[in-house]
Design an enzyme around this catalytic site. Sequence first.
Site, PDB file in Angstrom:
ATOM      1  N   CYS A   1      -3.878   0.711  -4.723  1.00 50.89           N
ATOM      2  CA  CYS A   1      -4.372  -0.036  -3.571  1.00 50.89           C
ATOM      3  C   CYS A   1      -5.702   0.583  -3.157  1.00 50.89           C
ATOM      4  O   CYS A   1      -5.841   1.808  -3.157  1.00 50.89           O
ATOM      5  CB  CYS A   1      -3.350   0.073  -2.435  1.00 50.89           C
ATOM      6  SG  CYS A   1      -3.975  -0.540  -0.858  1.00 50.89           S
TER       7      CYS A   1
ATOM      8  N   GLU B   1      18.201  -1.219 -16.541  1.00 49.96           N
ATOM      9  CA  GLU B   1      18.155  -2.663 -16.784  1.00 49.96           C
ATOM     10  C   GLU B   1      18.002  -2.919 -18.272  1.00 49.96           C
ATOM     11  O   GLU B   1      17.348  -2.148 -18.973  1.00 49.96           O
ATOM     12  CB  GLU B   1      16.941  -3.309 -16.095  1.00 49.96           C
ATOM     13  CG  GLU B   1      16.951  -3.298 -14.593  1.00 49.96           C
ATOM     14  CD  GLU B   1      15.697  -3.973 -14.023  1.00 49.96           C
ATOM     15  OE1 GLU B   1      15.043  -4.755 -14.737  1.00 49.96           O
ATOM     16  OE2 GLU B   1      15.369  -3.695 -12.869  1.00 49.96           O
TER      17      GLU B   1
ATOM     18  N   ASN C   1      11.819  -0.312  -6.595  1.00 55.98           N
ATOM     19  CA  ASN C   1      11.938  -0.959  -7.892  1.00 55.98           C
ATOM     20  C   ASN C   1      10.605  -0.911  -8.631  1.00 55.98           C
ATOM     21  O   ASN C   1       9.588  -1.360  -8.095  1.00 55.98           O
ATOM     22  CB  ASN C   1      12.351  -2.425  -7.721  1.00 55.98           C
ATOM     23  CG  ASN C   1      12.798  -3.054  -9.023  1.00 55.98           C
ATOM     24  OD1 ASN C   1      13.870  -2.724  -9.539  1.00 55.98           O
ATOM     25  ND2 ASN C   1      11.989  -3.932  -9.566  1.00 55.98           N
ATOM     26  N   GLU C   2      10.619  -0.321  -9.809  1.00 55.15           N
ATOM     27  CA  GLU C   2       9.443  -0.338 -10.689  1.00 55.15           C
ATOM     28  C   GLU C   2       8.130  -0.093  -9.946  1.00 55.15           C
ATOM     29  O   GLU C   2       7.219  -0.925  -9.965  1.00 55.15           O
ATOM     30  CB  GLU C   2       9.388  -1.652 -11.478  1.00 55.15           C
ATOM     31  CG  GLU C   2      10.561  -1.808 -12.436  1.00 55.15           C
ATOM     32  CD  GLU C   2      10.414  -2.963 -13.413  1.00 55.15           C
ATOM     33  OE1 GLU C   2       9.662  -3.905 -13.118  1.00 55.15           O
ATOM     34  OE2 GLU C   2      11.063  -2.910 -14.472  1.00 55.15           O
TER      35      GLU C   2
ATOM     36  N   CYS D   1      -6.299   4.088   1.837  1.00 52.24           N
ATOM     37  CA  CYS D   1      -6.223   4.729   0.521  1.00 52.24           C
ATOM     38  C   CYS D   1      -7.545   5.425   0.185  1.00 52.24           C
ATOM     39  O   CYS D   1      -7.549   6.498  -0.426  1.00 52.24           O
ATOM     40  CB  CYS D   1      -5.851   3.711  -0.553  1.00 52.24           C
ATOM     41  SG  CYS D   1      -4.108   3.214  -0.463  1.00 52.24           S
TER      42      CYS D   1
ATOM     43  N   TRP E   1      10.392 -13.847 -19.362  1.00 54.48           N
ATOM     44  CA  TRP E   1       8.981 -13.602 -19.065  1.00 54.48           C
ATOM     45  C   TRP E   1       8.156 -13.212 -20.276  1.00 54.48           C
ATOM     46  O   TRP E   1       6.953 -13.039 -20.184  1.00 54.48           O
ATOM     47  CB  TRP E   1       8.843 -12.517 -17.989  1.00 54.48           C
ATOM     48  CG  TRP E   1       9.665 -11.282 -18.260  1.00 54.48           C
ATOM     49  CD1 TRP E   1      10.915 -11.031 -17.769  1.00 54.48           C
ATOM     50  CD2 TRP E   1       9.329 -10.171 -19.102  1.00 54.48           C
ATOM     51  NE1 TRP E   1      11.381  -9.814 -18.245  1.00 54.48           N
ATOM     52  CE2 TRP E   1      10.426  -9.262 -19.058  1.00 54.48           C
ATOM     53  CE3 TRP E   1       8.224  -9.839 -19.875  1.00 54.48           C
ATOM     54  CZ2 TRP E   1      10.441  -8.059 -19.764  1.00 54.48           C
ATOM     55  CZ3 TRP E   1       8.240  -8.638 -20.586  1.00 54.48           C
ATOM     56  CH2 TRP E   1       9.341  -7.766 -20.521  1.00 54.48           C
TER      57      TRP E   1
ATOM     58  N   CYS F   1       0.851  -1.179   0.000  1.00 50.75           N
ATOM     59  CA  CYS F   1       0.000   0.000   0.000  1.00 50.75           C
ATOM     60  C   CYS F   1       0.892   1.235   0.000  1.00 50.75           C
ATOM     61  O   CYS F   1       1.853   1.314   0.759  1.00 50.75           O
ATOM     62  CB  CYS F   1      -0.859  -0.046   1.253  1.00 50.75           C
ATOM     63  SG  CYS F   1      -1.746   1.483   1.544  1.00 50.75           S
TER      64      CYS F   1
HETATM   65  C1  GLA Z   1      12.098  -6.008 -14.070  1.00 48.91           C
HETATM   66  C2  GLA Z   1      12.612  -5.943 -12.636  1.00 48.91           C
HETATM   67  C3  GLA Z   1      13.784  -6.810 -12.376  1.00 48.91           C
HETATM   68  C4  GLA Z   1      13.675  -8.133 -13.099  1.00 48.91           C
HETATM   69  C5  GLA Z   1      13.488  -7.865 -14.569  1.00 48.91           C
HETATM   70  C6  GLA Z   1      13.436  -9.119 -15.411  1.00 48.91           C
HETATM   71  O1  GLA Z   1      12.542  -5.021 -14.882  1.00 48.91           O
HETATM   72  O2  GLA Z   1      12.895  -4.630 -12.228  1.00 48.91           O
HETATM   73  O3  GLA Z   1      13.884  -7.014 -10.994  1.00 48.91           O
HETATM   74  O4  GLA Z   1      12.597  -8.845 -12.599  1.00 48.91           O
HETATM   75  O5  GLA Z   1      12.273  -7.209 -14.743  1.00 48.91           O
HETATM   76  O6  GLA Z   1      13.382  -8.796 -16.771  1.00 48.91           O
HETATM   77 ZN    ZN Z   2      -3.800   1.176   0.650  1.00 47.98          ZN
END
Ligand code: GLA
Ligand code: ZN
Length: 689
Positions: free
Chosen positions: A162, A314, A156-157, A167, A322, A122
Amino acid sequence: MQYPPIISGVPGLLHGGDYNPEQWLDQKDTIWKEDMAYAKAAHINTLSIGIFSWSMLEPSDGVYDFSWMDEVMDMLAANGIKAVLATPSGARPPWLAEKYPEVLRVNSRREHQLYGGRHNHCFTSPVYRDKVQEINRRLAQRYGHHPALGLWHISNEYGGDCHCPLCQQAFREFLKARYGSIDALNAAWWNTFWSHRYTSFDQIESPSPIGEDVSLGLSLNWRRFASAQTIDFYTQETLPLKELTPDIPCVTNLMSTHPSTDYFALGKVMDLASWDNYPRWNGTEGDVETGVDSAFRHDLMRGVGGQKPFLMMESSPSSVNWQPVNKLRRPGQLLLQSLQAIACGSDSVQYFQFRKSRGQTEQFHGAVIDHARRQDTRVFQELTQVGKALSQLSMVAGSAAESRAALIFDWENRWALEDAWLAKRADKGYEKTVVQHYAGLKAAGLDVDVIDQTADLTPYKLVALPMGYLLRKGFGKRLTDFVRNGGTAVLTYMTGYVDEECLCYLNGFPGELREVSGIWAEELDTLYPEDRNAIVWQNQKYEAFDQCEVIHCETAKSMGVYDSDFYAGTPALTENDFGAGHCYYIAARTGTELLTALYRHAAEQADLPRFPADVPYGVGTSTRVGQDETYRFLMNYTPNDAHVTLLGEYRQLYPGQGSISGAQVLPPWGVLVLAEKNEGTVGGSPLRP
Ligand code: GLA
Ligand code: ZN
């Protein structure tokens, strides 16, 4: 424009990747040693650490263990490698979710999520915010003055939303601040429709498939709120870092056009932009589209960072794991992918991941070091070549784009278009259309900045606004002034339909852009996929499909007309002289051919600098301007030789060296990098006349 190095004391380009040494604690005598040797061999100078290390740094509530991280930081420093040190908020340890269930998200169906995966927290929860700030503070206290510390990698990303009670409450506060009263909200959202008038902010709930999921004002504002809450979370996360290490830049890794956060708004609070680049190269002619598409994403991310150098945080050195089909990069494509990032303004090539994990889902994702632990692999050899190329191109670091053409991609507009009930309900094709305009601009030899509707337009000579359906407050006037003062604007169908509240403009579309465009749009025809019309311009027919707007010229001149149907012969492409500038209007969706021809025409009219080379279809170009020199990149996105002609004399930087001019052959996936003096005898810089 020349910027200082992103990591202080590290001039030149960065080369590195995500590194998880804590997965190998029981084998550090062998594995860690090997890691350092391999990093050296591949010319790696940065490694991102700690991204998902929370459970190793705080094994139980309030009990911290930095001993292994101390060793890693010391090891990096001893090997001359800078740490891109992460805050661990991207994934939480199980104990934290167990002890404080409020940190986990509630989805739009109001289901409280269980512990699992990552990115499942959240953004409002005070407990989560506190725990994150606490561990970030400790990291900054411990490593703030460590010689290895180069940059902060925030979380990260970020993404998603939520719907928990915390919220919901924060959303209501957000709405109160925006509208002041519930009556103002009702008016802005047109809530007399379907008896939707609220009498209190407490009645408002976030959109849900089990509740309200068709209210345009609600949906747009929920997206605004979720985005703003993410940005607020980022700001809170970075507070202790800003306090303790004010000179270390903070950056989070973005995902190009990911819908959930307005990246331009986030960019305004970040020190620079970074992103994760996973193009789907195929090894065929089709890679031309992939090349153009990734160039667009790089240019977009540069725009999010305010046109400064950014980081490709990255990328995969070989396949990912994936995508529906995880094809290997063909030999040479890693170099192309890497130098393309540099061409578009990145000061780094970083990979996910440095060493393949032995277990769990990313065990087969491409990496610098494979399970076989060998340096004689194809991938390792190719990325070592990338490392060498980056050293050879170190002078490019800090240089920046100086584009005179801008293309608008706007998150608020895309949200409104996604929700809008018109045209093709499920897919309006906004992103695809913007990329197609980008392709047209690039094919016309232009360097392009990607900006949103909040950007300053004054640095540009040409601004393209594809499908500007929602006009943000003040933008219509700014674009109009831009043209009045001598700029060129290119608008398309489905522009100026609604204002910031999703309320339709009265008195004719394109609303606030009606005067500058010199047209008004009466009807929007949506064609079935197999239907075709055409735009006839200069005796040539260009395909029109999906959307055909029936428009009328007011002050504009018709340049091209529809070929068929009941609106045959009516204007489909117009030009309006307005003040000292011009405004073009393209009334129908059309292919890259017409867009290229039109942008070429507009660029000539507006006297825009064009890339100084004749290149065939499939060769991308990009320019970076430094203090003394301008750098020119030519990239072959095809599996065949490409013949290009340089229109001046240059100093070759890559692959060879020495003076170069005239006809050249780029091998499959080949890249050519050139330099010219900004105020010299050789060539000069057309960008700096
Ligand atoms: C994302 C994530 C990483 C990893 C890559 C795999 O970009 O930030 O931690 O999981 O995908 O491609
Ligand atoms: Zn929340």
